[in-house]
Motif scaffolding. Structure first.
Motif, PDB file in Angstrom:
ATOM      1  N   ARG A  28       0.831  -1.203   0.000  1.00 27.28           N
ATOM      2  CA  ARG A  28       0.000   0.000   0.000  1.00 27.28           C
ATOM      3  C   ARG A  28       0.871   1.261   0.000  1.00 27.28           C
ATOM      4  NH1 ARG A  28      -5.408   1.642   2.437  1.00 27.28           N
ATOM      5  NH2 ARG A  28      -5.921  -0.409   1.654  1.00 27.28           N
ATOM      6  N   GLY A  29       1.929   1.208   0.840  1.00 28.82           N
ATOM      7  CA  GLY A  29       2.857   2.340   0.891  1.00 28.82           C
ATOM      8  C   GLY A  29       3.512   2.574  -0.458  1.00 28.82           C
ATOM      9  N   LEU A  30       3.933   1.468  -1.115  1.00 31.67           N
ATOM     10  CA  LEU A  30       4.568   1.594  -2.430  1.00 31.67           C
ATOM     11  C   LEU A  30       3.595   2.185  -3.444  1.00 31.67           C
ATOM     12  CD1 LEU A  30       6.663  -1.697  -2.725  1.00 31.67           C
ATOM     13  CD2 LEU A  30       7.487   0.666  -2.501  1.00 31.67           C
ATOM     14  N   ARG A  31       2.344   1.744  -3.367  1.00 25.56           N
ATOM     15  CA  ARG A  31       1.322   2.312  -4.252  1.00 25.56           C
ATOM     16  C   ARG A  31       1.251   3.829  -4.097  1.00 25.56           C
ATOM     17  NH1 ARG A  31      -3.115  -1.005  -6.570  1.00 25.56           N
ATOM     18  NH2 ARG A  31      -2.918  -3.049  -5.648  1.00 25.56           N
ATOM     19  N   TYR A  32       1.228   4.265  -2.834  1.00 26.71           N
ATOM     20  CA  TYR A  32       1.138   5.702  -2.579  1.00 26.71           C
ATOM     21  C   TYR A  32       2.334   6.450  -3.150  1.00 26.71           C
ATOM     22  CZ  TYR A  32      -3.052   6.014   0.269  1.00 26.71           C
ATOM     23  OH  TYR A  32      -4.348   6.022   0.690  1.00 26.71           O
ATOM     24  N   VAL A  33       3.542   5.854  -2.954  1.00 20.38           N
ATOM     25  CA  VAL A  33       4.751   6.519  -3.463  1.00 20.38           C
ATOM     26  C   VAL A  33       4.670   6.642  -4.989  1.00 20.38           C
ATOM     27  CG1 VAL A  33       7.247   6.310  -3.746  1.00 20.38           C
ATOM     28  CG2 VAL A  33       6.186   5.780  -1.541  1.00 20.38           C
ATOM     29  N   ALA A  34       4.327   5.517  -5.649  1.00 17.24           N
ATOM     30  CA  ALA A  34       4.244   5.526  -7.114  1.00 17.24           C
ATOM     31  C   ALA A  34       3.184   6.515  -7.581  1.00 17.24           C
ATOM     32  CB  ALA A  34       3.924   4.125  -7.622  1.00 17.24           C
ATOM     33  N   LEU A  35       2.019   6.486  -6.943  1.00 16.43           N
ATOM     34  CA  LEU A  35       0.930   7.379  -7.356  1.00 16.43           C
ATOM     35  C   LEU A  35       1.303   8.841  -7.168  1.00 16.43           C
ATOM     36  CD1 LEU A  35      -2.168   5.456  -5.959  1.00 16.43           C
ATOM     37  CD2 LEU A  35      -1.746   6.016  -8.364  1.00 16.43           C
ATOM     38  N   THR A  36       1.991   9.132  -6.055  1.00 16.70           N
ATOM     39  CA  THR A  36       2.367  10.522  -5.792  1.00 16.70           C
ATOM     40  C   THR A  36       3.362  11.017  -6.835  1.00 16.70           C
ATOM     41  OG1 THR A  36       2.053  10.055  -3.459  1.00 16.70           O
ATOM     42  CG2 THR A  36       3.172  12.109  -4.008  1.00 16.70           C
ATOM     43  N   LEU A  37       4.373  10.172  -7.144  1.00 14.14           N
ATOM     44  CA  LEU A  37       5.346  10.549  -8.167  1.00 14.14           C
ATOM     45  C   LEU A  37       4.647  10.796  -9.505  1.00 14.14           C
ATOM     46  CD1 LEU A  37       8.387   8.204  -7.441  1.00 14.14           C
ATOM     47  CD2 LEU A  37       8.245  10.692  -7.150  1.00 14.14           C
ATOM     48  N   LEU A  38       3.760   9.878  -9.888  1.00 13.14           N
ATOM     49  CA  LEU A  38       3.042  10.027 -11.151  1.00 13.14           C
ATOM     50  C   LEU A  38       2.163  11.272 -11.141  1.00 13.14           C
ATOM     51  CD1 LEU A  38       2.137   6.314 -11.813  1.00 13.14           C
ATOM     52  CD2 LEU A  38       3.385   7.804 -13.382  1.00 13.14           C
ATOM     53  N   ALA A  39       1.541  11.538  -9.995  1.00 15.41           N
ATOM     54  CA  ALA A  39       0.682  12.719  -9.897  1.00 15.41           C
ATOM     55  C   ALA A  39       1.508  13.982 -10.125  1.00 15.41           C
ATOM     56  CB  ALA A  39      -0.013  12.757  -8.544  1.00 15.41           C
ATOM     57  N   ILE A  40       2.742  13.987  -9.588  1.00 18.06           N
ATOM     58  CA  ILE A  40       3.608  15.158  -9.791  1.00 18.06           C
ATOM     59  C   ILE A  40       3.934  15.306 -11.282  1.00 18.06           C
ATOM     60  CG2 ILE A  40       5.900  16.118  -9.332  1.00 18.06           C
ATOM     61  CD1 ILE A  40       5.684  14.802  -6.529  1.00 18.06           C
ATOM     62  N   VAL A  41       4.268  14.175 -11.926  1.00 18.11           N
ATOM     63  CA  VAL A  41       4.577  14.217 -13.361  1.00 18.11           C
ATOM     64  C   VAL A  41       3.375  14.744 -14.147  1.00 18.11           C
ATOM     65  CG1 VAL A  41       5.092  12.797 -15.393  1.00 18.11           C
ATOM     66  CG2 VAL A  41       6.284  12.375 -13.239  1.00 18.11           C
ATOM     67  N   TYR A  42       2.166  14.253 -13.814  1.00 14.97           N
ATOM     68  CA  TYR A  42       0.972  14.663 -14.557  1.00 14.97           C
ATOM     69  C   TYR A  42       0.621  16.129 -14.308  1.00 14.97           C
ATOM     70  CZ  TYR A  42      -0.430  10.412 -16.858  1.00 14.97           C
ATOM     71  OH  TYR A  42      -0.483   9.358 -17.724  1.00 14.97           O
ATOM     72  N   MET A  43       0.940  16.631 -13.112  1.00 17.92           N
ATOM     73  CA  MET A  43       0.617  18.023 -12.793  1.00 17.92           C
ATOM     74  C   MET A  43       1.633  18.993 -13.378  1.00 17.92           C
ATOM     75  SD  MET A  43      -2.098  18.218 -10.930  1.00 17.92           S
ATOM     76  CE  MET A  43      -2.002  19.685  -9.911  1.00 17.92           C
ATOM     77  N   MET A  44       2.860  18.494 -13.601  1.00 20.49           N
ATOM     78  CA  MET A  44       3.974  19.366 -13.951  1.00 20.49           C
ATOM     79  C   MET A  44       3.684  20.352 -15.090  1.00 20.49           C
ATOM     80  SD  MET A  44       6.889  20.277 -13.011  1.00 20.49           S
ATOM     81  CE  MET A  44       7.817  19.115 -12.030  1.00 20.49           C
ATOM     82  N   PRO A  45       3.213  19.882 -16.258  1.00 18.98           N
ATOM     83  CA  PRO A  45       3.003  20.840 -17.359  1.00 18.98           C
ATOM     84  C   PRO A  45       2.062  21.975 -16.979  1.00 18.98           C
ATOM     85  CG  PRO A  45       2.847  18.596 -18.164  1.00 18.98           C
ATOM     86  CD  PRO A  45       2.898  18.499 -16.673  1.00 18.98           C
ATOM     87  N   LEU A  46       1.001  21.636 -16.230  1.00 17.89           N
ATOM     88  CA  LEU A  46       0.046  22.679 -15.858  1.00 17.89           C
ATOM     89  C   LEU A  46       0.639  23.627 -14.836  1.00 17.89           C
ATOM     90  CD1 LEU A  46      -3.347  20.811 -15.672  1.00 17.89           C
ATOM     91  CD2 LEU A  46      -2.442  22.299 -17.445  1.00 17.89           C
ATOM     92  N   LEU A  47       1.408  23.063 -13.907  1.00 16.06           N
ATOM     93  CA  LEU A  47       1.993  23.917 -12.868  1.00 16.06           C
ATOM     94  C   LEU A  47       2.981  24.907 -13.466  1.00 16.06           C
ATOM     95  CD1 LEU A  47       2.493  21.376  -9.927  1.00 16.06           C
ATOM     96  CD2 LEU A  47       0.721  23.123 -10.215  1.00 16.06           C
ATOM     97  N   VAL A  48       3.823  24.460 -14.409  1.00 12.47           N
ATOM     98  CA  VAL A  48       4.791  25.411 -14.972  1.00 12.47           C
ATOM     99  C   VAL A  48       4.094  26.465 -15.831  1.00 12.47           C
ATOM    100  CG1 VAL A  48       6.894  24.024 -14.827  1.00 12.47           C
ATOM    101  CG2 VAL A  48       5.438  23.808 -16.843  1.00 12.47           C
ATOM    102  N   VAL A  49       3.006  26.072 -16.492  1.00 10.68           N
ATOM    103  CA  VAL A  49       2.254  27.067 -17.282  1.00 10.68           C
ATOM    104  C   VAL A  49       1.636  28.104 -16.349  1.00 10.68           C
ATOM    105  CG1 VAL A  49       0.186  27.397 -18.691  1.00 10.68           C
ATOM    106  CG2 VAL A  49       1.804  25.600 -19.279  1.00 10.68           C
ATOM    107  N   LEU A  50       1.010  27.621 -15.267  1.00 15.28           N
ATOM    108  CA  LEU A  50       0.397  28.527 -14.292  1.00 15.28           C
ATOM    109  C   LEU A  50       1.457  29.452 -13.703  1.00 15.28           C
ATOM    110  CD1 LEU A  50      -2.341  29.046 -12.912  1.00 15.28           C
ATOM    111  CD2 LEU A  50      -1.593  27.544 -11.081  1.00 15.28           C
TER     112      LEU A  50
END
Lengths: 302, 288
Positions: free
Chosen positions: B25-47
């Motif tokens: 479960r912990g590993l899932r959270y780590v992987a999901l959080t990393l992926l969430a950062i990657v997915y948010m990145m383009p929008l965050l830098v544009v903002l």
């Protein structure tokens, strides 16, 4: 309602048949006007040389021969094939992986779901704008990231040998939100008893995935692959907004060639020839899908 | 008490099982959080970029030293009008294509008739053909009809290109509505027309909602028809207006990023509000 006299139903039936007929005719007329007639007209035009103003001149197969000799046309054709392979594989696998990762009772799963889905909601041109910023030479995020790892960053959109793959990166980001959502919904709808039973019997993660989950997810996969195949043939917006098919036509696709030839260079006959080739290629690619869908209809009706 | 249970073999194995579950479960959270950062990145830098002064903007990863609202003023100036155009283009196109798609889907889903399979094949073909194939004659037709560079012209084009998918989607949805309802209504003397309006359409509202969202997205996103069929700020939809900002000779990065953010907000808001209806309708329609 009191008497079920079959004869009394006849006038109704006739009126109903009239309703059905009219209901089908309205879309049919629009369909003929927007698809059938223009397709035939495109085919006819492809045998002419025409700039849109002076009278068209019949030149036989000349447009097609010219296309065959053009490296930029062949390049666009092969790029469409690359897009096809890309669309069918990477976003599908990525969406499935994201869905599997999130398919557990996790706190905050709504937040993750929303984050993965958001890129899909973004207008294609805005996706292009964001990723041009990501790919900026010297200080874009991707450039800085690769340099931080100690490599020389490529010129993502300027290098003819990789720019198509760079555009695919943006497409993956935007499109995997959709494949993820389809697979996530599919996984949530799977019968849990079956998977629990297999797990108790000692089945491993991969066995459960390949023997139980994936076969049951086949309807979702069909939807995803069908849309992917179609999109890979008609792709225009993202490529045009990111590179305009350049530099030196390296990232071009057939739809971009068709647009440029017809609406920028005003060689409408040749543009029509590109469009007709696109139609043939797209038909070949989506034929298995049509075959599958019509067979499915037969099964439902029998 | 805790000491005795800890030493008990069964409890101990249950304990270790629990921790292994916790680890995955912990590993899932780590992987999901990393992926969430990657997915948010383009929008965050544009903002981030959209709020920066021209002096700051080249420092892509740094936060703004001072907030530059002027970017949004300039961005709105460039694409504000186009947002309204997009609303005017999208609304009627979507309503009309769903209505006409439903009309066609109704006989196709309820009755068998000669040639129904050919109609179905044509629909599929229409969905699968790239629109570029018909664009040159369509362009000529629009000019001949006086509809080039008009919003009703775009309604007509999006309507025609929306019909195959709407028909296909609603045909699938209508078949999930029990045919016993149709038969009962017929016996009650309900005409085909009133069954359509009073029973079938209201019963299909969740499918129609999902379809409306899908269609709105595809009409709203369109760049190709916008580029070929409009040529003035009074008719240009948002993608075309944003494209002219990207493709300009001298790219003004702050206002461009602000305009990008502005163009993202309306569709994203609609999706987030109707996310549930969208998911339900989409899966209900596609899994059939």
């Amino acid at each position: 309602m009191t008497t079920l006299n079959p004869l009394a139903a006849i006038p109704f039936r006739q009126r109903d048949r009239m309703t059905y007929f009219i209901f089908l005719m309205v879309p049919a007329v629009l369909y003929v006007a927007a698809y059938i007639y223009p397709t035939i007209e495109t085919f006819r035009l492809s045998f002419f040389e025409w700039d849109g103003f002076s009278p068209p001149e019949y030149i036989g197969l000349e447009n097609y021969w010219e296309l065959l000799g053009e490296p930029r046309f062949r390049n666009a054709f092969f790029n469409n094939l690359k897009w096809l392979v890309f669309y069918l594989t990477l976003p599908t696998v990525t969406g499935l992986a994201l869905a599997l990762l999130l398919d557990a009772e996790l706190r905050g799963s709504v937040v993750f779901r929303t984050i993965f889905f958001i890129p899909f909601t973004i207008t294609t041109v805005a996706v292009a704008s964001a990723w041009r910023w990501m790919y900026k030479p010297s200080n874009g995020v991707m450039t800085q990231f690769v340099e931080a790892l100690g490599f020389d960053a490529p010129n993502w959109l300027g290098d003819p040998s990789i720019n198509t793959y760079s555009i695919m990166g943006a497409a993956l980001w935007a499109w995997s939100g959709f494949t993820f959502l389809i697979y996530f919904g599919g996984l949530r709808a799977l019968p849990t008893e079956l998977i629990e039973a297999a797990r108790i019997d000692g089945a491993k993660f991969w066995t459960i995935l390949f023997k139980i989950k994936l076969p049951l997810l086949w309807p979702s996969t069909i939807v995803v692959l069908g849309i992917a195949a179609v999109d890979s043939m008609k792709i225009f917006d993202l490529v045009w907004a990111m590179t305009q098919g350049g530099p030196y036509r390296s990232s071009s696709v057939l739809a971009v060639e068709m647009y440029e030839t017809s609406f920028v260079m005003f060689k409408l006959g040749q543009g029509a020839a590109v469009a007709f080739v696109l139609l043939v290629v797209a038909s070949i690619v989506v034929m298995p899908y049509i075959y599958h869908m019509t067979r499915q209809v037969d099964e439902v009706k029998e | 008490m805790s000491v005795t249970t800890d030493t008990h073999p069964v409890a101990a194995s249950r304990m270790s099982g629990l921790t292994r579950k916790q680890v995955t479960r912990g590993l899932r959270y780590v992987a999901l959080t990393l992926l969430a950062i990657v997915y948010m990145m383009p929008l965050l830098v544009v903002l981030n970029a959209s709020l920066k002064t021209p002096a700051d903007i080249q420092q892509v990863l740094a936060l703004p030293t001072q907030i530059e609202w002027a970017n949004y003023v300039a961005g709105w100036d460039r694409i504000g009008r186009s947002l309204w155009n997009s609303v005017l283009i999208t609304g009627p196109s979507v309503v009309l294509s769903i209505l006409i798609g439903a009309m066609a889907a109704y006989p196709l889903s309820q009755v068998r008739f000669k040639g129904d399979r050919i109609v179905f094949l044509f629909l599929l073909a229409g969905m699968l053909v790239p629109q570029q194939v018909v664009q040159i004659p369509l362009f000529m037709m629009m000019r001949a009809l006086g509809l080039y560079n008009t919003i009703p012209g775009l309604w007509l084009v999006h309507l025609a290109f929306g019909i195959p998918f709407c028909t296909f989607f609603l045909r699938n949805f209508f078949t999930t509505i029990p045919s016993s309802m149709f038969e009962a209504a017929q016996i009650d003397g309900c005409t085909a027309f009133s069954y359509f309006w009073k029973i079938l359409m209201p019963a299909s509202i969740s499918g129609i909602a999902a379809l409306a969202i899908i269609q709105s997205r595809s009409v709203w996103n369109d760049l190709f028809f916008g580029l070929t069929l409009t040529n003035s700020p009074n008719t240009q939809p948002t993608p075309v207006a944003l494209y002219t900002l990207i493709g300009g000779m001298e790219v003004d990065e702050g206002p461009l990023m602000a305009a990008t953010v502005i163009s993202i907000i309306p569709v994203m808001a609609v999706f987030l509000v109707f996310q549930k209806a969208f998911t339900r309708g989409l899966l209900g329609g596609s899994s059939k």
